[in-house]
Design an enzyme around this catalytic site. Structure first.
Site, PDB file in Angstrom:
ATOM      1  N   SER A 262      20.517 -67.552  42.243  1.00 42.22           N
ATOM      2  CA  SER A 262      21.633 -67.900  41.370  1.00 42.22           C
ATOM      3  C   SER A 262      21.383 -67.332  39.983  1.00 42.22           C
ATOM      4  O   SER A 262      21.299 -66.121  39.831  1.00 42.22           O
ATOM      5  CB  SER A 262      21.822 -69.427  41.340  1.00 42.22           C
ATOM      6  N   HIS A 289      25.017 -66.725  43.919  1.00 45.93           N
ATOM      7  CA  HIS A 289      26.135 -67.492  43.366  1.00 45.93           C
ATOM      8  C   HIS A 289      26.875 -66.634  42.350  1.00 45.93           C
ATOM      9  O   HIS A 289      26.328 -66.271  41.307  1.00 45.93           O
ATOM     10  CB  HIS A 289      25.631 -68.765  42.687  1.00 45.93           C
ATOM     11  N   ASP A 386      20.356 -75.575  45.758  1.00 50.59           N
ATOM     12  CA  ASP A 386      21.018 -74.983  46.918  1.00 50.59           C
ATOM     13  C   ASP A 386      20.009 -74.171  47.740  1.00 50.59           C
ATOM     14  O   ASP A 386      19.293 -73.336  47.203  1.00 50.59           O
ATOM     15  CB  ASP A 386      22.173 -74.088  46.460  1.00 50.59           C
TER      16      ASP A 386
END
Length: 443
Positions: A262, A289, A386
């Protein structure tokens, strides 16, 4: 605690006002100044020493990318880029992340109040993460500092008397005073120290007549598993697809690498993919992301550096060795068995998971039933957790290997830390060492 000082840079007075108001909705941040272009931003950084900068990408006179290069080459501090959704803005945003920007958000639509509020929440979250990451780096650096050791005082040697009729004895050479110096602690991906020197942090930019307008531009360019129940997913009918690029390769695919990242991911992916050889015997499936459309620019940029073919994944693609697939923004990516023992990409519009679509957990979860494959998992820099939960599930079920980027090189040590805390990571490595070790594990 005093609020963090923020400099807002945008060529639009209206957008400067919107961004300033969104920032000051959090009492921990205060907009101390604004600037209308990169040149003015550099002057105000030297004068005001802000803790953080929000920087528009496209501006006249000196754009955000040019200003970022000067900032990062002098005395880096956290910079969050604000990007438009046009193609040029997306390409330059990818470059900005590669060159050291902490993260980016897309500019809000000034006619949509809900969109403005959503962008504000994302911006404040990124700002908090940026300050937290900086403080953690400073604390880590302080912990490694060694105390000053005073010079060792060495008494002058005694010179023996020369006795008559005896050969002259040469005195031993005196030892030089040796001073133990403090090691210089290297702070990878460091941002600014709040206690800066009084000298200008950033050199004054050259005059327009001397300034080059050149911009960097992105070059465009096994044994079949046991029958499984049909995945309970609703494939999005509008998922990006291009049948002409679907490939039907050999059916002996035995290995797969899945990667999640991310904040800081584009830069980490560049370092990682540069070191993967073209004959890598597995596909690499990546969830970064990122909003829709930006992932295509990211794939194009990474493709110019990597020996692998790097592409944005499309609906129905058959996974190939030596190719890296980036999940498109706005879609979850899953890997499912296909005909003739192959494995295909499925894109869905299911609800966001862990606040993200694409989600690393969704990708990792799709690998759980693929027990005939050697599965290798990697989590790199990023906010949140995540991917950690499903990495744990795969680890417990007997996945081949698991990797995580170590804290010392992460822009944000969130996702890897969550996996480490779940005790499901076999190899915790600094960014530069991940690719060589992964290649060794896969080959």
């Amino acid at each position: 605690m005093k609020p963090y000082k923020v400099l807002v840079v945008d060529d639009s007075a209206f957008m400067r006002k919107i961004i300033s108001d969104l920032i000051e909705n959090d009492a921990d941040f205060q907009v101390t100044a604004t600037a209308k272009n990169g040149r003015e931003a550099i002057e105000k950084i030297n004068e005001l020493r802000p803790d953080l900068v929000t920087m528009d990408v496209e501006m006249p006179e000196m754009n955000g990318l040019e200003a970022l290069k000067i900032i990062m080459a002098s005395d880096p501090l956290p910079v969050i880029m604000l990007s438009g959704i046009n193609e040029e803005g997306m390409k330059e945003t990818i470059l900005a992340l590669e060159w050291g920007a902490f993260d980016f958000i897309r500019k809000p639509s000034i006619t949509n109040s809900q969109d403005i509020m959503g962008v504000g929440e994302s911006l404040r979250e990124q700002m908090k993460e940026a300050m937290m990451a900086r403080e953690q780096r400073e604390a880590r650096a302080s912990a490694f500092k060694l105390p000053d050791i005073p010079p060792v005082e060495v008494a002058p040697p005694t010179v023996p008397r020369v006795m008559p009729g005896k050969p002259k004895v040469e005195p031993k050479a005196s030892l030089k005073n040796e001073v133990t110096k403090k090691p210089r602690v290297k702070q990878l991906l460091d941002h600014t120290d709040p206690k800066r020197a009084a000298k200008p942090l950033i050199p004054t930019p050259p005059s327009l007549s001397e300034k080059s307008n050149a911009r960097s531009r992105v070059e465009n360019n096994a044994t079949p598993p046991k029958p499984l129940p049909k995945p309970k997913v609703e494939v999005s009918s509008d998922a990006p697809a291009n049948p002409q690029v679907r490939k039907y390769g050999s059916n002996d695919l035995q290995k797969l690498v899945a990667v999640g990242c991310s904040t800081g991911g584009p830069r980490a992916l560049k370092v990682f993919l540069e070191k993967i050889p073209a004959d890598f015997p597995a596909p690499i499936v990546i969830v970064q992301h990122m909003p829709p459309n930006f992932t295509k620019s990211l794939a194009q940029r990474l493709n110019t550096f990597s020996p692998l073919e790097v592409i944005e994944a499309e609906q129905g693609m058959i996974l190939q060795k030596g190719t890296a697939y980036i999940a498109p923004g706005g879609y979850h990516l899953q890997v499912v068995p296909s005909s003739r023992g192959q494995y295909a990409v499925v894109l869905t519009k299911e609800e966001a998971r862990n606040g993200h679509r694409p989600s690393v957990d969704v990708l990792f979860e799709s690998l759980l039933p693929l027990t005939s494959l050697e599965r290798h998992l990697l989590l790199m820099t990023g906010m949140g957790s995540d991917g950690a939960r499903m990495m744990k599930s795969l680890y417990d079920s007997g996945v081949t290997s698991t990797f995580a980027e170590s804290e010392e090189t992460c822009v944000v040590y969130g996702m890897p830390r969550s996996a480490v805390e779940l005790q499901c990571v076999q190899h915790v490595l600094p960014l530069q060492e991940i690719a060589p070790r992964l290649v060794q594990a896969v080959k």
